[in-house]
Design an enzyme around this catalytic site. Structure first.
Site, PDB file in Angstrom:
ATOM      1  N   TYR A  33      -1.372   0.010  10.809  1.00 16.38           N
ATOM      2  CA  TYR A  33      -1.864  -0.586   9.211  1.00 16.38           C
ATOM      3  C   TYR A  33      -0.489  -0.179   8.444  1.00 16.38           C
ATOM      4  O   TYR A  33      -0.058  -0.929   7.641  1.00 16.38           O
ATOM      5  CB  TYR A  33      -2.776   0.213   8.788  1.00 16.38           C
ATOM      6  CG  TYR A  33      -3.280  -0.490   7.542  1.00 16.38           C
ATOM      7  CD1 TYR A  33      -3.523  -1.552   7.039  1.00 16.38           C
ATOM      8  CD2 TYR A  33      -3.058   0.918   6.318  1.00 16.38           C
ATOM      9  CE1 TYR A  33      -3.869  -2.052   5.633  1.00 16.38           C
ATOM     10  CE2 TYR A  33      -3.043   0.290   4.931  1.00 16.38           C
ATOM     11  CZ  TYR A  33      -3.740  -0.900   4.557  1.00 16.38           C
ATOM     12  OH  TYR A  33      -3.676  -1.261   3.439  1.00 16.38           O
TER      13      TYR A  33
ATOM     14  N   SER B 261       0.910  -1.205  -0.154  1.00 21.75           N
ATOM     15  CA  SER B 261       0.004  -0.023   0.018  1.00 21.75           C
ATOM     16  C   SER B 261       0.809   1.094  -0.002  1.00 21.75           C
ATOM     17  O   SER B 261       2.086   0.969   0.592  1.00 21.75           O
ATOM     18  CB  SER B 261      -0.947  -0.045   1.219  1.00 21.75           C
ATOM     19  OG  SER B 261      -1.592   1.308   1.334  1.00 21.75           O
TER      20      SER B 261
END
EC number: 1.-.-.-
Length: 231
Positions: free
Chosen positions: A153, A140
């Protein structure tokens, strides 16, 4: 360009979002696609939109090492080999560290990091034995960026990016390719509550296209990292 027709691919996290879009894109290329995910019902629904001759369903929870090992063993038993492994399984929980949501932390670490490691542990020996293979992992842009509610995250995505950076060096000259995909905000069930400041999110198909691009490069070309952002 590398021809994908007739190849065998495993996709984890295939039941929705980027995993489902990638499964459809690969199936259109003539790939025999193994759909892996926790929801058998969702996998069956996805398979109905695809050529059943090219689809095989193996319900799998990537946080369970036994199930991941069984997934790869099942595919080898059915097809005799695996050419592509795409890890799309992932969890995103937005919260500050000072919210002290330990259960949420465990979920992200278990799925995003340990799930990838279990997958590599299962698939890489098969690729090493055959002297070829391509592993794709969804990282990501959060691997390189962090907000006040994404520290954990972002840490998990940074970890898997570093794992792949090191793995690329380990696997040099083995014939095994590795690719990290770093998407920006994508319109998936995982991000449905994020308005993204009114900007248009990427479609899952945009990321599937990036994965196909990496997979279809000539044998001597290894696309290690692809970042895809919305305009």
């Amino acid at each position: 360009m590398t021809e994908l027709n007739g190849r065998v691919a495993i996709i984890t996290g295939a039941s929705s979002g980027i995993g489902a879009a990638t499964a459809k894109a690969l199936e259109k290329q003539g790939v025999k696609v193994v759909l892996a995910g926790r929801s058998h019902d969702k996998l069956n629904t996805l398979a109905k939109d695809m050529n059943e001759d090219n689809i095989h369903i193996v319900p799998t929870d990537v946080t369970n090492q036994v199930e991941v090992d069984a997934l790869v063993a099942k595919v080898i038993d059915v097809f005799g080999h695996v050419d592509i492994f795409v890890n799309c399984a992932g969890v995103m929980r937005s919260s500050k560290i000072t919210d002290y949501q330990v259960e949420s932390w465990d979920s992200m670490v278990d799925t995003n990091i340990k799930g990838l490691l279990y997958s590599l542990n299962a698939i890489l020996p098969k690729f090493e034995a055959q002297g070829s293979g391509h592993v794709v992992n969804l990282a990501s842009i959060s691997a390189n960026e962090v907000s006040k509610e994404s520290a954990l995250y972002s840490a998990t995505k940074s970890a898997v990016l570093m794992i792949f950076n090191g793995l690329e060096k380990e696997l040099a000259k083995t014939g095994i390719k590795t690719t990290s995909i770093l998407p920006g905000m994508v319109d998936t069930p995982m991000t449905e509550r994020s308005d993204f400041g009114g900007r248009k999110k990427l479609d899952p198909e945009n990321i599937a296209d990036a994965i196909i691009y990496a997979l279809t490069q000539p044998a001597h070309v290894n696309v290690n990292e692809v970042t895809v952002r919305p305009v």
